[in-house]
Design a protein around this motif. Structure first.
Motif, mmCIF file in Angstrom:
data_model
loop_
_atom_site.group_PDB
_atom_site.id
_atom_site.type_symbol
_atom_site.label_atom_id
_atom_site.label_comp_id
_atom_site.label_asym_id
_atom_site.label_seq_id
_atom_site.Cartn_x
_atom_site.Cartn_y
_atom_site.Cartn_z
ATOM 1 N N TYR A 1 42.642 26.274 40.750
ATOM 2 C CA TYR A 1 42.102 27.039 39.631
ATOM 3 C C TYR A 1 40.661 26.585 39.441
ATOM 4 C CZ TYR A 1 46.971 28.104 38.380
ATOM 5 O OH TYR A 1 48.276 28.544 38.395
ATOM 6 N N ARG A 2 39.733 27.540 39.400
ATOM 7 C CA ARG A 2 38.340 27.161 39.215
ATOM 8 C C ARG A 2 37.529 28.375 38.782
ATOM 9 N NH1 ARG A 2 35.216 28.809 43.685
ATOM 10 N NH2 ARG A 2 36.429 29.504 45.501
ATOM 11 N N ASP A 3 36.327 28.121 38.309
ATOM 12 C CA ASP A 3 35.389 29.207 38.037
ATOM 13 C C ASP A 3 34.908 29.760 39.383
ATOM 14 O OD1 ASP A 3 35.619 28.825 35.321
ATOM 15 O OD2 ASP A 3 33.834 27.555 35.164
ATOM 16 N N ILE A 4 35.019 31.057 39.556
ATOM 17 C CA ILE A 4 34.699 31.696 40.835
ATOM 18 C C ILE A 4 33.511 32.635 40.664
ATOM 19 C CG2 ILE A 4 35.552 33.189 42.682
ATOM 20 C CD1 ILE A 4 38.398 32.286 41.936
ATOM 21 N N PRO A 5 32.351 32.316 41.245
ATOM 22 C CA PRO A 5 31.217 33.232 41.181
ATOM 23 C C PRO A 5 31.551 34.558 41.855
ATOM 24 C CG PRO A 5 30.526 31.044 41.905
ATOM 25 C CD PRO A 5 32.024 31.059 41.936
ATOM 26 N N VAL A 6 31.029 35.635 41.318
ATOM 27 C CA VAL A 6 31.335 36.967 41.845
ATOM 28 C C VAL A 6 31.001 37.070 43.331
ATOM 29 C CG1 VAL A 6 30.744 39.415 41.677
ATOM 30 C CG2 VAL A 6 31.022 38.053 39.598
ATOM 31 N N ALA A 7 29.925 36.420 43.771
ATOM 32 C CA ALA A 7 29.497 36.514 45.172
ATOM 33 C C ALA A 7 30.581 36.057 46.139
ATOM 34 C CB ALA A 7 28.230 35.697 45.385
ATOM 35 N N GLU A 8 31.500 35.198 45.686
ATOM 36 C CA GLU A 8 32.535 34.686 46.588
ATOM 37 C C GLU A 8 33.561 35.753 46.957
ATOM 38 O OE1 GLU A 8 34.334 30.974 45.800
ATOM 39 O OE2 GLU A 8 32.468 30.005 45.170
ATOM 40 N N LEU A 9 33.661 36.831 46.183
ATOM 41 C CA LEU A 9 34.593 37.896 46.539
ATOM 42 C C LEU A 9 34.264 38.465 47.914
ATOM 43 C CD1 LEU A 9 34.885 39.816 43.142
ATOM 44 C CD2 LEU A 9 36.699 38.494 44.257
ATOM 45 N N ALA A 10 32.971 38.611 48.190
ATOM 46 C CA ALA A 10 32.546 39.165 49.481
ATOM 47 C C ALA A 10 32.684 38.161 50.613
ATOM 48 C CB ALA A 10 31.092 39.641 49.383
ATOM 49 N N LEU A 11 32.824 36.874 50.293
ATOM 50 C CA LEU A 11 32.934 35.834 51.312
ATOM 51 C C LEU A 11 34.381 35.476 51.637
ATOM 52 C CD1 LEU A 11 30.193 33.398 49.918
ATOM 53 C CD2 LEU A 11 29.919 35.146 51.697
ATOM 54 N N ALA A 12 35.313 36.000 50.850
ATOM 55 C CA ALA A 12 36.706 35.594 50.987
ATOM 56 C C ALA A 12 37.335 36.128 52.269
ATOM 57 C CB ALA A 12 37.501 36.079 49.783
ATOM 58 N N ASP A 13 38.306 35.353 52.802
ATOM 59 C CA ASP A 13 39.104 35.809 53.937
ATOM 60 C C ASP A 13 39.984 36.988 53.535
ATOM 61 O OD1 ASP A 13 38.111 33.547 55.306
ATOM 62 O OD2 ASP A 13 39.740 32.324 54.509
ATOM 63 N N ALA A 14 40.465 36.974 52.293
ATOM 64 C CA ALA A 14 41.318 38.037 51.772
ATOM 65 C C ALA A 14 41.331 37.937 50.250
ATOM 66 C CB ALA A 14 42.734 37.933 52.334
ATOM 67 N N VAL A 15 41.589 39.078 49.598
ATOM 68 C CA VAL A 15 41.636 39.144 48.136
ATOM 69 C C VAL A 15 42.870 39.954 47.749
ATOM 70 C CG1 VAL A 15 40.434 39.857 46.030
ATOM 71 C CG2 VAL A 15 39.103 39.116 48.026
ATOM 72 N N TRP A 16 43.551 39.505 46.680
ATOM 73 C CA TRP A 16 44.727 40.227 46.178
ATOM 74 C C TRP A 16 44.632 40.402 44.663
ATOM 75 C CZ3 TRP A 16 44.958 36.274 49.708
ATOM 76 C CH2 TRP A 16 45.564 36.546 50.951
ATOM 77 N N LEU A 17 45.199 41.491 44.180
ATOM 78 C CA LEU A 17 45.514 41.649 42.767
ATOM 79 C C LEU A 17 47.029 41.569 42.644
ATOM 80 C CD1 LEU A 17 43.141 44.499 41.500
ATOM 81 C CD2 LEU A 17 42.770 42.029 41.541
ATOM 82 N N VAL A 18 47.509 40.705 41.758
ATOM 83 C CA VAL A 18 48.953 40.521 41.626
ATOM 84 C C VAL A 18 49.370 40.775 40.179
ATOM 85 C CG1 VAL A 18 49.056 38.886 43.549
ATOM 86 C CG2 VAL A 18 48.783 38.018 41.221
ATOM 87 N N SER A 19 50.515 41.424 40.033
ATOM 88 C CA SER A 19 51.019 41.739 38.700
ATOM 89 C C SER A 19 52.537 41.823 38.749
ATOM 90 C CB SER A 19 50.426 43.054 38.199
ATOM 91 O OG SER A 19 50.611 44.092 39.142
ATOM 92 N N SER A 20 53.153 41.901 37.579
ATOM 93 C CA SER A 20 54.603 41.736 37.492
ATOM 94 C C SER A 20 55.392 42.861 38.130
ATOM 95 C CB SER A 20 55.012 41.616 36.015
ATOM 96 O OG SER A 20 54.464 40.455 35.439
ATOM 97 N N VAL A 21 54.909 44.088 38.064
ATOM 98 C CA VAL A 21 55.686 45.224 38.556
ATOM 99 C C VAL A 21 55.147 45.754 39.883
ATOM 100 C CG1 VAL A 21 56.563 47.525 37.989
ATOM 101 C CG2 VAL A 21 56.338 45.811 36.186
ATOM 102 N N ARG A 22 53.832 45.896 40.014
ATOM 103 C CA ARG A 22 53.271 46.321 41.303
ATOM 104 C C ARG A 22 53.373 45.207 42.337
ATOM 105 N NH1 ARG A 22 47.114 48.313 41.441
ATOM 106 N NH2 ARG A 22 46.766 46.059 41.214
ATOM 107 N N LEU A 23 53.395 43.960 41.893
ATOM 108 C CA LEU A 23 53.462 42.755 42.731
ATOM 109 C C LEU A 23 52.125 42.522 43.431
ATOM 110 C CD1 LEU A 23 57.131 43.067 44.060
ATOM 111 C CD2 LEU A 23 56.280 42.124 41.904
ATOM 112 N N ALA A 24 52.116 42.204 44.719
ATOM 113 C CA ALA A 24 50.866 41.834 45.391
ATOM 114 C C ALA A 24 50.279 43.036 46.117
ATOM 115 C CB ALA A 24 51.108 40.703 46.381
ATOM 116 N N ALA A 25 49.023 43.351 45.784
ATOM 117 C CA ALA A 25 48.302 44.423 46.467
ATOM 118 C C ALA A 25 47.044 43.824 47.074
ATOM 119 C CB ALA A 25 47.941 45.538 45.484
#
Length: 295
Positions: A242-266
């Motif tokens: 858990y950490r503060d994540i600068p927006v620029a790191e989104l473009a540097l990531a190997d992969a990104v997910w949005l996770v939620s209780s019903v849709r789960l991992a996208a």
């Protein structure tokens, strides 16, 4: 078995014995009127809620959702919910649903009618939407400024940022804006340049094998699905943080997910129009775990 279940609940004090808790539930037809005109949840959004998944007859992460409901109640100065009563209501609703399939179960605690004697509470369970496509093929995402610094909650606690309130109009507006921009969902970013969360989801990204999510704070709702997934990853020997994540790191990531209780991992496939690596195999493993019974 019913495909929808609606229970009106007479909230018990937090310390009340739950011996005859079934007497505090009243099942109603979801198509019939059930709330009064003066209900503050509809007039002002003055209430809190949780949505959990029911998968093949099992209510997922019920305790974690109820703990968060209790935390939201404290932030919003609502009466503390009786968790045993809510557990019983969840069991009652789940037992009335088919034993196979996915359902969304929503819990609501409102301040009630203006000048009324007591809060209003209810539970509604209905079939979940079909999320096969976002789970298997991913989603396109845009970043949108939330208009707040990432430490706003500490400076302005009256904004109730750490509570899951019924005031979701800005979140729904953000999703409509994402659609206008040709995307499926949104990642909120702070005005000072940090990743926050989605309108209805938590953000996870992976950089150099480490799974990261924004540090929990009063400005970010701590996601129950994200916490469960991190526990699963840690048990498998993966590194999480858990950490503060600068927006620029989104473009540097190997992969990104949005996770939620019903849709789960996208998995995210595009960010602000630029392609993002979609890790299909890991996303499938995430969802296999998230669809398994979780307490």
């Amino acid at each position: 078995m019913a495909s929808t279940v609606t229970l009106l609940i007479a909230p018990l004090p937090a310390d009340a014995p739950a011996d005859d808790v079934d007497a505090t539930f009243h099942e109603v037809d979801a198509s019939e009127p059930a709330l009064r005109v003066g209900e503050l949840s509809t007039q002002r959004g003055d209430g809190i809620f949780e949505t959990l998944a029911v998968v093949d007859g099992h209510a997922q992460e019920a305790q974690a959702h109820l703990v968060r409901l209790r935390n939201s109640a404290a932030i919003c100065e609502l009466p503390e919910p009786n968790l045993e009563q809510w557990h019983a209501a969840i069991r009652r609703a789940t037992s009335a649903l088919p034993s196979t399939g996915e359902f969304a179960l929503k819990l609501v605690l409102s301040r009630g009618v203006e000048h009324g004697p007591a809060p209003t509470a209810w539970l509604h369970a209905s079939p979940a939407a079909d999320f096969t496509v976002p789970r298997e093929q991913g989603i396109r995402v845009v970043t949108l400024d939330r208009g707040l610094a990432h430490d706003a909650a500490a400076r302005a606690p009256w904004l109730l940022l750490g509570a899951k309130t019924l005031s979701y109009a800005p979140n729904m507006a953000a999703l409509r804006e994402a659609k206008r921009r040709g995307a499926d969902d949104t990642i909120f970013v702070s005005s000072d340049g940090f990743v926050m969360e989605g309108p209805t989801s938590s953000v996870i990204l992976r950089i150099d094998g480490v799974y990261s999510t924004p540090a929990p704070s009063g400005a970010i709702l701590h996601g129950t699905t994200q916490q469960s997934l991190f526990e699963h990853l840690e048990h498998a020997g993966e590194r999480t943080e858990y950490r503060d994540i600068p927006v620029a790191e989104l473009a540097l990531a190997d992969a990104v997910w949005l996770v939620s209780s019903v849709r789960l991992a996208a998995g995210v496939t595009a960010l602000d129009g630029a392609s993002v690596t979609f890790d299909e195999a890991t996303t499938r493993r995430f969802n296999d775990y998230l669809l398994s019974p979780r307490d």
